[in-house]
Design a protein around this motif. Structure first.
Motif, PDB file in Angstrom:
ATOM      1  N   LYS A   1      49.372  35.986  41.378  1.00 31.43           N
ATOM      2  CA  LYS A   1      48.262  35.232  40.770  1.00 31.43           C
ATOM      3  C   LYS A   1      48.784  33.971  40.092  1.00 31.43           C
ATOM      4  O   LYS A   1      49.752  34.027  39.344  1.00 31.43           O
TER       5      LYS A   1
ATOM      6  N   GLU B   1      42.076  31.441  38.959  1.00 25.38           N
ATOM      7  CA  GLU B   1      43.228  32.337  38.967  1.00 25.38           C
ATOM      8  C   GLU B   1      43.198  33.097  40.287  1.00 25.38           C
ATOM      9  O   GLU B   1      42.304  33.916  40.512  1.00 25.38           O
TER      10      GLU B   1
ATOM     11  N   ASP C   1      45.694  33.998  44.240  1.00 21.96           N
ATOM     12  CA  ASP C   1      46.908  33.827  45.025  1.00 21.96           C
ATOM     13  C   ASP C   1      46.567  32.763  46.068  1.00 21.96           C
ATOM     14  O   ASP C   1      45.618  32.928  46.846  1.00 21.96           O
TER      15      ASP C   1
ATOM     16  N   MET D   1      42.845  40.542  43.730  1.00 23.37           N
ATOM     17  CA  MET D   1      42.980  39.340  42.886  1.00 23.37           C
ATOM     18  C   MET D   1      42.076  39.419  41.657  1.00 23.37           C
ATOM     19  O   MET D   1      41.905  38.432  40.942  1.00 23.37           O
TER      20      MET D   1
END
Ligand code: ADP
Length: 611
Positions: free
Chosen positions: A323, A361, A363, A451
């Motif tokens: 993240k 926030e 990936d 996530m």
């Protein structure tokens, strides 16, 4: 009360022997803890009685009595000496079919005592009472009668109970009707003993009866809890075993998938490589169509392999989510751009003007994957000349960013809306006409969950669907996350030299052909790790292309060697491998690889290295 007894009674504590020397003293409650000490106290008690010529009534479990007898015989007592000991089993003496029988037990005791008195003999008794909480009032009734009988006849009697299993309240009640308390070590006066209790009047019986019920209830509860605990333990054991089986199965699955993916990618590399090269030639329209079909089919096959591999890694929890702060605008532009590049259709994509300062926030790679999946579907299931709108809504209060992909395609039946995120589910409407695995949305769901994001869909049949994903907003100015070293790096001259360490000849041929098309590249190939390292002594390549599965050395060992050697450490190493497992790609990056190219090699990706 005699003077000796008075003296003894004033003492704080004494031994059993000291106490039993006083014949007038009667009723002792023995709460034992340790069986060995219990046995030794019983031996002393019997010896004392034998020395005094008393008749000893010994009520105990058979196995314990046998141990006691053996000790006495070892001490030199003969069978005839022991004829003064009458043994009775505790079960027979105290219990009948329905439990403790106070009347029968008392009658039995009275019979022995009076018979001995008639013969001019004194009796001393030792009884191990087998108490359970349902017989408390019966036992108390018995003990109170015994106390009176013993006091009247000056008889010594030890009533033994297991201190570990006799409830505390019952022990207290017993102390009220025994003048002395004997432990494994000593004898003390009972602090509760009082004559008024000994008669065990009716109200006392009632009180004890209630306590008895209560303790019975508590015992049942306790048993249930113990059972629950035992069941829980069993379950934990079972789950632990299941987990270990599942871990083993997962590992086997992971090894199998990585192998399968590797084995499928290698021949695909040849197919796609040559197809891409052929497309660059002057082909007739008919041949171009044919090669295009080869490329599209192998693309589909590759996508299938990638999806299955990806989904399985997620299913096994083996993907790594990193993240970070991701700026939304460029990533959405990149996703939309690459979809438009690859899809040849009449569908239009409108990307809203997204503010530069929206960071989420997520990936980076996985966000790209999620958006690509949604855009792919919006293209695939859209109508001819359809429109896709990609827009973004910011909820300032909740600090959430919602990205939506809206199409005006076929829409989804409300009955199916909950199912489409399930793995392998494909809508009946699309089963036939559209190619797919039914994994795309399951991957979106998995990735969004990993996530810590949200996702969903609204859809109307015949009107269209809006798929959305939500991320946590990060209120921060743009931060430099890109590795500038990589970004800024560029080869030194137009005449590139490449060393390719690869043992598969087909792969070498494909690479040669591709680099030929790019032009101006001096390619040197070696088919083993050692020969590759040797070659580097004289060759100073701009790039090293490195396969991971070589016949002699491990690809990663070669990479480490290259990065440790001052002469080679600055040469960019590009791993070219059919292993597309995320863990392998991460390891390569950790060990200093400049880039990782999965087979089949994408020509455009390769070309970018030489611009
Ligand atoms: P696949 O596209 O490979 O079938 P997905 O998991 O991506 O797998 O999608 C599952 C199903 O959900 C599809 O088969 C399709 O029926 C339905 N679906 C997904 N996206 C859309 C969309 N934008 N419009 C209509 N139906 C869709």
């Amino acid at each position: 009360m005699g003077a000796r007894e008075k003296e003894l009674r004033s003492k704080e504590s004494l031994t059993l022997q000291e106490l039993t020397n006083q014949k007038e003293l009667a009723h002792l409650l023995y709460m034992y803890n340790e069986q060995d000490k219990y046995i030794m106290n019983a031996v002393l008690y019997i010896e004392d009685g034998l020395n005094d010529g008393d008749h000893i009534l010994f009520v105990e479990r058979k196995s314990i009595y046998m141990k006691i007898k053996e000790i006495l015989i070892n001490k030199g007592y003969t069978e005839s000496d022991l004829s003064l000991v009458s043994y009775m089993s505790s079960d027979m003496f105290y219990l009948n079919e329905s439990g403790f029988d106070s009347d029968e037990s008392f009658k039995e005791l009275e019979k022995v005592i009076t018979a001995n008195l008639d013969k001019g003999m004194l009796t001393r008794t030792w009884g191990h009472v087998l108490a359970d909480e349902s017989s408390i009032s019966e036992i108390l009734k018995y003990e109170s009668k015994v106390d009176t009988l013993l006091n009247e006849n000056g008889i010594i009697s030890v009533c033994a109970y297991n201190a570990l299993t006799t409830p505390a309240f019952f022990q207290n009640e017993l102390l009220k009707i025994h003048e002395y308390l004997l432990t494994d070590e000593e004898v003390v006066k009972s602090p509760y003993y009082h004559r008024q209790y000994v008669s065990f009047p009716l109200e006392e019986r009632k009180r004890v009866g209630n306590l008895e019920k209560e303790i019975h209830m508590l015992k049942n509860k306790n048993e249930k809890l113990l059972m629950d605990k035992a069941r829980q333990k069993e379950r934990e054991k079972f789950l632990k075993k299941e987990k270990s089986n599942a871990d083993q199965a997962n590992h086997a699955k992971s090894v199998f998938l990585s192998q399968m993916s590797h084995d499928l990618r290698t021949p695909l590399n040849t197919i796609q490589g040559y197809a891409q090269i052929l497309m660059m030639n002057d082909l007739t329209r008919e041949n171009r169509d044919k090669v295009d079909k080869i490329l599209r089919s192998s693309d589909q096959l590759l996508q299938l392999i990638e999806e299955i591999l990806d989904f399985s890694s997620m299913d096994m929890g083996s993907i790594h989510i990193n993240k970070e702060e991701v700026q939304l605008k460029p990533i959405l532009e990149e996703c939309v751009g690459s979809i438009l590049d690859t899809q040849k259709s009449n569908i239009m994509i409108n990307l809203d003007n997204i503010s530069e300062d929206i960071y989420v926030e997520a990936d980076h790679l996985r966000l790209n994957q999620v958006m690509t999946n949604l855009l792919d579907n919006a293209m695939k299931y859209n109508s001819y000349n359809g429109i896709i709108n990609v827009y973004c809504e910011v909820d300032e209060k909740e600090e959430q960013v919602k990205i939506s992909v809206q199409d005006n395609g076929s829409g989804i039946d409300p009955k199916e809306i909950d199912l489409i995120f399930e793995p392998f589910y494909r809508s009946q409407t699309h089963m036939k006409g559209w190619k797919g695995t039914g994994l795309g949305l399951a991957i979106v769901a998995q990735l969004m969950t990993r996530m810590d994001g949200t996702f969903g869909v609204t859809s109307e049949k015949g009107i269209g669907s809006t798929f959305w994903v939500g991320f946590k907003r990060i209120n921060q100015e743009k931060s430099e996350h890109l590795d500038q070293a990589i970004k800024n790096w560029s080869p030194s001259s137009y005449n590139f030299r490449v060393l390719y360490i690869e043992d598969n000849h087909d792969n070498i041929e494909v690479m040669k052909s591709m680099l030929d098309v790019i032009g101006n590249i001096d390619l040197h190939c070696t088919t083993s790790g050692r020969s590759g390292l040797k070659e580097l002594d004289k060759l100073h390549p701009d790039y090293i292309f490195l396969d991971l599965s070589l016949p002699d050395l491990q690809g990663f060992d070669i990479l480490s060697k290259l990065k440790k050697n001052p002469k080679t450490k600055d040469i960019p190493v590009i791993v070219v491998s059919a292993d597309a497992m995320e863990a392998t790609i991460e390891t390569a990056a950790d060990k200093g690889a400049f880039a990782y190219m999965t087979k089949p090699i994408n020509f455009e990706e390769l070309r970018k290295l030489f611009v």
